[in-house]
Structures are given as C-alpha cells and as structure tokens.
Design a protein around this motif. Structure first.
Motif, short mmCIF file in Angstrom:
data_model
loop_
_atom_site.label_atom_id
_atom_site.label_comp_id
_atom_site.label_asym_id
_atom_site.label_seq_id
_atom_site.Cartn_x
_atom_site.Cartn_y
_atom_site.Cartn_z
N THR A 1 -0.29 -11.25 26.39
CA THR A 1 -1.49 -10.87 25.64
C THR A 1 -1.44 -9.43 25.14
O THR A 1 -2.03 -9.11 24.12
CB THR A 1 -2.76 -11.08 26.46
OG1 THR A 1 -2.72 -10.25 27.63
CG2 THR A 1 -2.90 -12.54 26.87
N SER A 2 -0.73 -8.55 25.88
CA SER A 2 -0.57 -7.17 25.42
C SER A 2 0.63 -6.53 26.11
O SER A 2 1.06 -6.98 27.17
CB SER A 2 -1.83 -6.33 25.66
OG SER A 2 -1.98 -6.01 27.02
N GLY B 1 -10.31 -4.13 23.87
CA GLY B 1 -8.93 -3.63 23.91
C GLY B 1 -8.72 -2.49 24.89
O GLY B 1 -7.65 -2.34 25.46
N ASN C 1 -7.33 -3.46 28.33
CA ASN C 1 -5.87 -3.57 28.44
C ASN C 1 -5.23 -2.21 28.73
O ASN C 1 -4.31 -2.11 29.53
CB ASN C 1 -5.26 -4.15 27.16
CG ASN C 1 -5.48 -5.62 27.02
OD1 ASN C 1 -5.44 -6.37 27.98
ND2 ASN C 1 -5.74 -6.06 25.81
N SER D 1 2.01 -2.44 26.90
CA SER D 1 1.74 -1.00 26.82
C SER D 1 2.93 -0.21 27.31
O SER D 1 3.67 -0.66 28.19
CB SER D 1 0.54 -0.62 27.71
OG SER D 1 -0.64 -1.24 27.27
N PRO E 1 -6.04 -12.76 21.66
CA PRO E 1 -7.39 -12.54 22.18
C PRO E 1 -7.56 -13.26 23.52
O PRO E 1 -6.96 -14.30 23.76
CB PRO E 1 -8.29 -13.15 21.11
CG PRO E 1 -7.45 -14.18 20.45
CD PRO E 1 -6.03 -13.67 20.52
N THR F 1 -0.70 0.85 23.33
CA THR F 1 -0.98 -0.53 23.69
C THR F 1 -0.98 -1.41 22.44
O THR F 1 -1.61 -1.07 21.44
CB THR F 1 -2.34 -0.64 24.41
OG1 THR F 1 -2.32 0.17 25.58
CG2 THR F 1 -2.65 -2.08 24.79
N HIS F 2 -0.26 -2.50 22.52
CA HIS F 2 -0.21 -3.49 21.44
C HIS F 2 -0.88 -4.77 21.93
O HIS F 2 -0.51 -5.29 22.98
CB HIS F 2 1.24 -3.77 21.03
CG HIS F 2 1.95 -2.55 20.56
ND1 HIS F 2 1.86 -2.09 19.27
CD2 HIS F 2 2.73 -1.67 21.22
CE1 HIS F 2 2.57 -0.98 19.16
NE2 HIS F 2 3.10 -0.71 20.33
N HIS F 3 -1.86 -5.25 21.18
CA HIS F 3 -2.60 -6.45 21.53
C HIS F 3 -2.04 -7.63 20.74
O HIS F 3 -1.95 -7.56 19.51
CB HIS F 3 -4.09 -6.26 21.22
CG HIS F 3 -4.66 -5.00 21.79
ND1 HIS F 3 -4.96 -4.86 23.12
CD2 HIS F 3 -4.95 -3.81 21.21
CE1 HIS F 3 -5.44 -3.64 23.34
NE2 HIS F 3 -5.43 -2.99 22.18
#
Length: 121
Positions: free
Chosen positions: A108-109, A38, A41, A111, A75, A70-72
């Motif tokens: 995928t993420s 993570g 990212n 931020s 995967p 950051t939000h994930h």
C-alpha cells in the motif's frame, strides 16, 4: 501518551535488522473521503525506522528523523496494516531505512526514512 500508542500502533518484532509493526485502520485514521490519511503511513514508517535505528545504537546515542519520503500505492479504508522496516544504510552518523506497508499481501505504501545519530543529552 505517545503518538504511536494514541494511533494504536502495535510492536510485533524489533531488531537492528528488521522491525514489524501493525496498525488497525479505524474511522479516526480516515480522511473525509473514507480512506486512510496519507500522514498515517508516514507516522507508521518513521516509528518503524526509528525503533530499528535505536536497536542498533548504544545507550549513549539516539536516532532522530531528518527526512522521510512516502509513496502511496493503494487506498486503504479498513483492516490492519503491517509495516516492515529494514535498513538500507547504517553509518556512524546516519541511517536510512526502507519501510513497506502492506494490507495482507498487497503493497500500500513505501517510505524511505533517514535518521541522524546523535549523542543522548
């Protein structure tokens, strides 16, 4: 060597209104469970936002990161990530950028990166 170079981050487009970076996902970037760490990212997001913020500044100023969230969402274990950064707020002393990271068309993420504008020393 900078961290961005070490990780393999590639600059595709840099302006004060948009930054696009790519990063091939290698085994070195995976955590023990075989998915992207993570922190990668977050590094990708801060690099993109910092480059965009710097593109908006004159040579007498720099932008330094003060906050990142950051939000994930998904995967990732292989392929190439694309980070796109756009400014949400540009002020005299701070800038906030939104960075979306995608694998192909899949998000995928996301931020949010806030940077402080300081005089260069």
């Amino acid at each position: 060597m900078s961290l961005a170079n070490y990780l393999g981050i590639r600059q595709q487009e840099i302006s004060g209104s948009k930054v696009i970076l790519t990063l091939p996902v290698t085994e070195n970037l995976l955590q023990p469970f075989g998915i992207l760490h993570g922190g990668v990212n977050a590094v990708l997001a801060e690099e993109a936002a910092s480059l965009g913020a710097l593109a908006r500044l004159d040579k007498a100023h720099v932008a330094v990161g003060v906050d990142i969230s950051t939000h994930h969402f998904r995967p990732v274990s292989s392929g190439t990530l694309t980070a796109t950064a756009t400014p949400d707020f540009v002020g005299r002393t701070t800038q906030t950028w939104r960075v979306e990271v995608r694998m192909g068309s899949k998000l995928t993420s996301v931020s949010t990166v806030t940077l402080a504008v300081r005089e260069r020393r």
